[in-house]
Structure formats: structure tokens, C-alpha cells
Design a protein around this motif. Structure first.
Motif, PDB file in Angstrom:
ATOM      1  N   ILE A   8       6.930  11.424 -62.397  1.00 25.45           N
ATOM      2  CA  ILE A   8       6.859  11.429 -63.865  1.00 25.45           C
ATOM      3  C   ILE A   8       6.710  12.826 -64.438  1.00 25.45           C
ATOM      4  CG2 ILE A   8       4.327  11.116 -63.836  1.00 25.45           C
ATOM      5  CD1 ILE A   8       4.758   9.127 -66.191  1.00 25.45           C
ATOM      6  N   THR A   9       7.348  13.020 -65.579  1.00 29.82           N
ATOM      7  CA  THR A   9       7.124  14.153 -66.478  1.00 29.82           C
ATOM      8  C   THR A   9       7.960  13.836 -67.706  1.00 29.82           C
ATOM      9  OG1 THR A   9       7.162  16.540 -66.740  1.00 29.82           O
ATOM     10  CG2 THR A   9       8.980  15.603 -65.505  1.00 29.82           C
ATOM     11  N   ASN A  10       7.687  14.542 -68.833  1.00 25.20           N
ATOM     12  CA  ASN A  10       8.442  14.143 -70.031  1.00 25.20           C
ATOM     13  C   ASN A  10       9.772  14.873 -70.166  1.00 25.20           C
ATOM     14  OD1 ASN A  10       7.125  16.489 -70.455  1.00 25.20           O
ATOM     15  ND2 ASN A  10       6.096  15.895 -72.331  1.00 25.20           N
ATOM     16  N   LYS A  11      10.144  15.639 -69.159  1.00 24.79           N
ATOM     17  CA  LYS A  11      11.405  16.379 -69.209  1.00 24.79           C
ATOM     18  C   LYS A  11      12.483  15.649 -68.397  1.00 24.79           C
ATOM     19  CE  LYS A  11      12.574  21.203 -68.575  1.00 24.79           C
ATOM     20  NZ  LYS A  11      13.384  21.435 -69.745  1.00 24.79           N
ATOM     21  N   GLY A  12      13.718  15.758 -68.837  1.00 26.59           N
ATOM     22  CA  GLY A  12      14.833  15.149 -68.101  1.00 26.59           C
ATOM     23  C   GLY A  12      15.491  16.174 -67.187  1.00 26.59           C
ATOM     24  N   GLY A  13      16.228  15.690 -66.192  1.00 29.27           N
ATOM     25  CA  GLY A  13      17.033  16.569 -65.350  1.00 29.27           C
ATOM     26  C   GLY A  13      16.230  17.454 -64.411  1.00 29.27           C
ATOM     27  N   VAL A  14      14.977  17.054 -64.112  1.00 29.57           N
ATOM     28  CA  VAL A  14      14.138  17.895 -63.242  1.00 29.57           C
ATOM     29  C   VAL A  14      14.016  17.322 -61.829  1.00 29.57           C
ATOM     30  CG1 VAL A  14      12.809  18.858 -65.142  1.00 29.57           C
ATOM     31  CG2 VAL A  14      12.013  16.770 -64.024  1.00 29.57           C
ATOM     32  N   GLY A  15      14.782  16.253 -61.561  1.00 31.95           N
ATOM     33  CA  GLY A  15      14.746  15.698 -60.206  1.00 31.95           C
ATOM     34  C   GLY A  15      13.799  14.523 -60.043  1.00 31.95           C
ATOM     35  N   SER A 129      10.528  10.608 -71.416  1.00 39.93           N
ATOM     36  CA  SER A 129      10.113  10.537 -72.811  1.00 39.93           C
ATOM     37  C   SER A 129       8.621  10.311 -72.898  1.00 39.93           C
ATOM     38  CB  SER A 129      10.825   9.364 -73.492  1.00 39.93           C
ATOM     39  OG  SER A 129      10.520   8.181 -72.778  1.00 39.93           O
ATOM     40  N   ALA A 130       8.095  10.576 -74.083  1.00 44.51           N
ATOM     41  CA  ALA A 130       6.675  10.312 -74.331  1.00 44.51           C
ATOM     42  C   ALA A 130       6.588   8.944 -75.002  1.00 44.51           C
ATOM     43  CB  ALA A 130       6.101  11.401 -75.219  1.00 44.51           C
ATOM     44  N   SER A 131       7.004   7.913 -74.271  1.00 47.73           N
ATOM     45  CA  SER A 131       7.089   6.579 -74.857  1.00 47.73           C
ATOM     46  C   SER A 131       5.965   5.695 -74.342  1.00 47.73           C
ATOM     47  CB  SER A 131       8.426   5.957 -74.467  1.00 47.73           C
ATOM     48  OG  SER A 131       8.494   5.893 -73.049  1.00 47.73           O
ATOM     49  N   LEU A 132       5.863   4.504 -74.893  1.00 46.32           N
ATOM     50  CA  LEU A 132       4.883   3.539 -74.388  1.00 46.32           C
ATOM     51  C   LEU A 132       5.181   3.177 -72.938  1.00 46.32           C
ATOM     52  CD1 LEU A 132       4.307   1.090 -77.381  1.00 46.32           C
ATOM     53  CD2 LEU A 132       2.590   2.491 -76.228  1.00 46.32           C
ATOM     54  N   LEU A 133       6.471   3.196 -72.603  1.00 48.57           N
ATOM     55  CA  LEU A 133       6.872   2.919 -71.218  1.00 48.57           C
ATOM     56  C   LEU A 133       6.270   3.976 -70.282  1.00 48.57           C
ATOM     57  CD1 LEU A 133       8.637   0.635 -70.287  1.00 48.57           C
ATOM     58  CD2 LEU A 133      10.634   2.126 -70.457  1.00 48.57           C
ATOM     59  N   THR A 134       6.370   5.235 -70.704  1.00 50.16           N
ATOM     60  CA  THR A 134       5.794   6.330 -69.915  1.00 50.16           C
ATOM     61  C   THR A 134       4.284   6.177 -69.816  1.00 50.16           C
ATOM     62  OG1 THR A 134       7.581   7.765 -70.645  1.00 50.16           O
ATOM     63  CG2 THR A 134       5.640   8.850 -69.752  1.00 50.16           C
ATOM     64  N   LEU A 144      -0.256  10.743 -59.588  1.00 51.92           N
ATOM     65  CA  LEU A 144       1.034  11.113 -60.171  1.00 51.92           C
ATOM     66  C   LEU A 144       1.749  12.189 -59.344  1.00 51.92           C
ATOM     67  CD1 LEU A 144      -0.164  11.582 -63.891  1.00 51.92           C
ATOM     68  CD2 LEU A 144       0.506   9.458 -62.757  1.00 51.92           C
ATOM     69  N   ILE A 145       3.073  12.036 -59.241  1.00 51.56           N
ATOM     70  CA  ILE A 145       3.907  13.082 -58.633  1.00 51.56           C
ATOM     71  C   ILE A 145       4.757  13.667 -59.759  1.00 51.56           C
ATOM     72  CG2 ILE A 145       5.792  13.554 -57.011  1.00 51.56           C
ATOM     73  CD1 ILE A 145       4.687  11.269 -55.281  1.00 51.56           C
ATOM     74  N   ILE A 146       4.640  14.979 -59.957  1.00 52.34           N
ATOM     75  CA  ILE A 146       5.317  15.622 -61.090  1.00 52.34           C
ATOM     76  C   ILE A 146       6.364  16.603 -60.569  1.00 52.34           C
ATOM     77  CG2 ILE A 146       4.964  17.047 -63.147  1.00 52.34           C
ATOM     78  CD1 ILE A 146       2.077  16.021 -63.217  1.00 52.34           C
ATOM     79  N   PRO A 147       7.652  16.270 -60.706  1.00 54.79           N
ATOM     80  CA  PRO A 147       8.683  17.213 -60.255  1.00 54.79           C
ATOM     81  C   PRO A 147       8.959  18.281 -61.317  1.00 54.79           C
ATOM     82  CG  PRO A 147       9.636  15.031 -60.707  1.00 54.79           C
ATOM     83  CD  PRO A 147       8.236  15.037 -61.231  1.00 54.79           C
ATOM     84  N   VAL A 148       9.330  19.440 -60.857  1.00 64.85           N
ATOM     85  CA  VAL A 148       9.667  20.521 -61.782  1.00 64.85           C
ATOM     86  C   VAL A 148      10.735  21.413 -61.151  1.00 64.85           C
ATOM     87  CG1 VAL A 148       7.757  21.976 -60.959  1.00 64.85           C
ATOM     88  CG2 VAL A 148       8.704  22.380 -63.221  1.00 64.85           C
ATOM     89  N   VAL A 149      11.748  21.755 -61.966  1.00 65.40           N
ATOM     90  CA  VAL A 149      12.734  22.751 -61.542  1.00 65.40           C
ATOM     91  C   VAL A 149      12.241  24.080 -62.101  1.00 65.40           C
ATOM     92  CG1 VAL A 149      15.128  23.509 -61.704  1.00 65.40           C
ATOM     93  CG2 VAL A 149      14.608  21.068 -61.612  1.00 65.40           C
ATOM     94  N   LEU A 158       5.728  21.696 -68.300  1.00 65.58           N
ATOM     95  CA  LEU A 158       4.546  21.239 -67.551  1.00 65.58           C
ATOM     96  C   LEU A 158       3.303  21.282 -68.425  1.00 65.58           C
ATOM     97  CD1 LEU A 158       4.725  22.846 -63.975  1.00 65.58           C
ATOM     98  CD2 LEU A 158       4.839  20.419 -64.581  1.00 65.58           C
ATOM     99  N   ILE A 159       3.210  22.352 -69.226  1.00 69.90           N
ATOM    100  CA  ILE A 159       2.041  22.483 -70.101  1.00 69.90           C
ATOM    101  C   ILE A 159       2.040  21.345 -71.126  1.00 69.90           C
ATOM    102  CG2 ILE A 159       0.942  23.947 -71.857  1.00 69.90           C
ATOM    103  CD1 ILE A 159       2.052  26.371 -70.218  1.00 69.90           C
ATOM    104  N   SER A 160       3.235  21.056 -71.686  1.00 67.52           N
ATOM    105  CA  SER A 160       3.282  19.997 -72.701  1.00 67.52           C
ATOM    106  C   SER A 160       3.022  18.630 -72.066  1.00 67.52           C
ATOM    107  CB  SER A 160       4.605  20.032 -73.470  1.00 67.52           C
ATOM    108  OG  SER A 160       5.536  19.124 -72.939  1.00 67.52           O
ATOM    109  N   PHE A 161       3.461  18.440 -70.824  1.00 69.75           N
ATOM    110  CA  PHE A 161       3.170  17.152 -70.154  1.00 69.75           C
ATOM    111  C   PHE A 161       1.666  17.047 -69.879  1.00 69.75           C
ATOM    112  CE2 PHE A 161       3.072  14.321 -66.339  1.00 69.75           C
ATOM    113  CZ  PHE A 161       3.423  13.167 -67.030  1.00 69.75           C
TER     114      PHE A 161
END
Ligand SMILES: Nc1ncnc2c1ncn2[C@@H]1O[C@H](COP(=O)(O)OP(=O)(O)O)[C@@H](O)[C@H]1O
Ligand SMILES: [Mg+2]
Length: 283
Positions: A8-15, A129-134, A144-149, A158-161
């Protein structure tokens, strides 16, 4: 038991999806009963695991809304021991429906509870996204596992997440710990990527997994064939790196579980050694 791991993270395309699918395959190939719950309306994890759009009728949305159980929704994949609850476009309207429910942030956690006995590990592929689903995924997670490119913007991401997690925590009072930050698709030949990776490692220290996932064309093309990287080429660097990351995840889960047990034992010992207040008085 630490079993439910949102990727999980709120960014797309990070793997997220690549990590979720290939980590899960690595767990399953190592003999662990593994489930992926695809929470993304684009259903990328489901398509990567070889499902066709026409197979996506019963999805995680129905599980969240209690129309079907996890065991009814789960399908076997071609990877032995790896099951999947598919994603579908129904997830796109999930937030509207969740918003009207009193238990809007805990529905997924409740829905997944019965599946804990059927699987060793349950990985959640989350939407960007920062949705209710998230928020449901965060609430359902044990860690939590947080991927980042690595890039300058990804550090900001990452800071905003992290801020989003803090808001969730202060809003609902419960929060899964971060198991680790996974550096993915990191082209270490590029100076700016190396610098960003260094900043991430300095800032987040031991929370960053030591296994780095480098760019591997086979990781990118495997989904087009509806396959995990292990089915395409189990000896390609991307497969070996995800297998190493899977080992590291298991190591951290074990450590975290031991720390939780120790903390519980300490609390129990404290309760036994602290004299109880006289009857009728508050503790
Ligand atoms: N290590 C990697 N090497 C090459 N391509 C990658 C790697 N990781 C991800 N990709 C590709 O990058 C794109 C975004 O990855 P994806 O896992 O879908 O991200 P997310 O789920 O966070 O949106 C996809 O096309 C994916 O195949
Ligand atoms: Mg994705």
C-alpha cells in the motif's frame, strides 16, 4: 498472528501490484498457503494472475459488502497454493456505498477474519488513492508493506502517505505497524536514483528492506502473459530479488510476532506483580 499484509501507498505506478503478485507467488512457491485480495478497480493483480476480464464477476467488492464470503469469492491460480479474490470495476463505486455504512472502515477486516484459518498469508493489492477502500485496507492489515520507486517526488509521496496514516490513526485509534518500505524498479545506474534511494534509507533507516528490486523487463512483460515472474523465468534477477524480499518479509513477521508476544508477557507479568486495588475501587 501477523498474516494480513497490505501492499500500500497512495501513489500509483510504484510497483504495488508487481510487488504484491510476485511476493505472494514467492510465498506460495515456498509452501505457504497464500491469498491475494485485489482491491483495485483496474484489477491488474487479477489480470497478472491470468484471469480474463470476463472472469471478474465475483470480486472483493462483494466480499466487503458481505454478499459472498472470502472462500466463495476466492479462485485458485495457476501457482500452487496461491488463491485470489479478484478485483473488478465494482470497486470503483465501493466508496460511495461504504460511506453510508456505520462500519465503513472496518468492513474488510471483518470480512477477512474467517480466512485467517485458511491461509498463512493474505496480501492486499491496494488502489492508489486516499479512499475508504484504502482506509479499509490499512485497518485490515496486521503490518504494511510500502513500495517506493526512488525519486525526489517519491520521497514527498512517502511523507504524504505517512501523514495519511497519522490521520487514520488519530481518527480511528488503531494502526498496523509498517513492516517495511520496499525499494522497487530502482535503476541504480542513474545518479539521481541512487541519491533518492540514499535519502529514503537515511530517513527511514531499518524500516527499509535491504533487498532492492531493480528494473527487470521480465517483471514488466510477465503480466501481459497473465503470469507471475516465477512462471516466466524463475532465475531472472527480478524473480530472485522478489524471492529474497519474501524471505526478508517472513523474517520481519517472525521478529514482529516475537516482539508482540514479549510485550504481552511483560504486561501480564506487570499485572501479576502490581497489587490489585481494593475491591470496589477502579484499577
Ligand atoms: N522492477 C520492475 N522492473 C520493470 N518494470 C517494473 C518493475 N516494477 C514494476 N514495473 C512496471 O511498472 C509499472 C507500474 O507497476 P505496478 O506494479 O503496476 O505499480 P502500481 O500497482 O503501484 O500502480 C507496470 O507496468 C509494471 O510492470
Ligand atoms: Mg496496481
Amino acid at each position: 498472528m501477523i498474516q494480513i499484509l497490505p501492499v500500500i501507498t497512495n501513489k500509483g505506478g510504484v510497483g504495488k501490484t508487481t510487488t504484491c503478485v510476485n511476493l505472494a507467488a514467492a510465498f506460495a512457491l515456498a509452501g505457504r498457503r497464500t491469498l491475494i485480495v485485489d482491491l483495485d478497480g483496474q484489477a491488474s493483480a487479477s489480470l497478472t494472475l491470468g484471469l480474463k476480464r470476463s472472469d471478474l464477476a465475483v470480486s472483493s467488492a462483494q466480499v466487503i459488502f458481505g454478499d459472498v464470503s472470502v472462500s466463495e469469492a476466492a479462485v485458485q491460480t495457476k501457482v500452487p497454493l496461491l488463491d485470489l479474490v479478484p478485483g473488478s470495476m465494482d470497486l470503483a463505486s465501493a466508496d460511495l456505498r461504504l460511506g453510508r455504512m456505520a462500519d465503513r472502515v472496518t468492513r474488510l477486516r471483518a470480512a477477512l477474519a474467517p480466512a485467517r484459518k485458511d491461509y498463512d498469508l493474505i496480501l492486499l493489492d491496494c488502489p492508489p488513492s486516499a479512499s475508504l477502500l484504502t482506509i479499509n485496507a490499512v485497518m485490515a492489515g496486521d503490518a504494511l508493506i510500502i513500495p517506493v520507486v526512488p525519486s525526489y517526488l517519491s520521497i514527498e509521496g512517502l511523507i504524504s502517505f505517512g501523514e495519511m496514516l497519522r490521520h487514520i490513526h488519530s481518527g480511528v485509534g488503531r494502526m498496523a505497524p509498517v513492516l517495511g518500505i520496499a525499494i522497487t524498479r530502482a535503476d541504480m545506474d542513474k545518479r539521481e536514483v541512487r541519491m533518492a534511494a540514499e535519502v529514503i534509507t537515511q530517513r527511514y533507516g531499518a524500516r527499509v528492506f535491504s533487498t532492492i528490486i531493480h528494473p527487470d523487463p521480465k517483471l514488466e512483460t510477465a503480466p501481459l502473459q497473465g503470469k507471475t515472474v516465477f512462471e516466466v523465468d524463475a532465475s531472472t534477477p527480478g524473480a530472485l530479488e522478489y524471492a529474497a524480499l519474501a524471505d526478508e518479509v517472513i523474517e520481519r513477521i517472525t521478529q514482529l510476532a516475537e516482539a508482540v508476544t514479549r510485550a504481552k508477557a511483560k504486561r501480564a507479568a506487570e499485572e501479576l506483580t502490581t497489587p490489585a486495588p481494593p475491591a470496589g475501587q477502579p484499577a
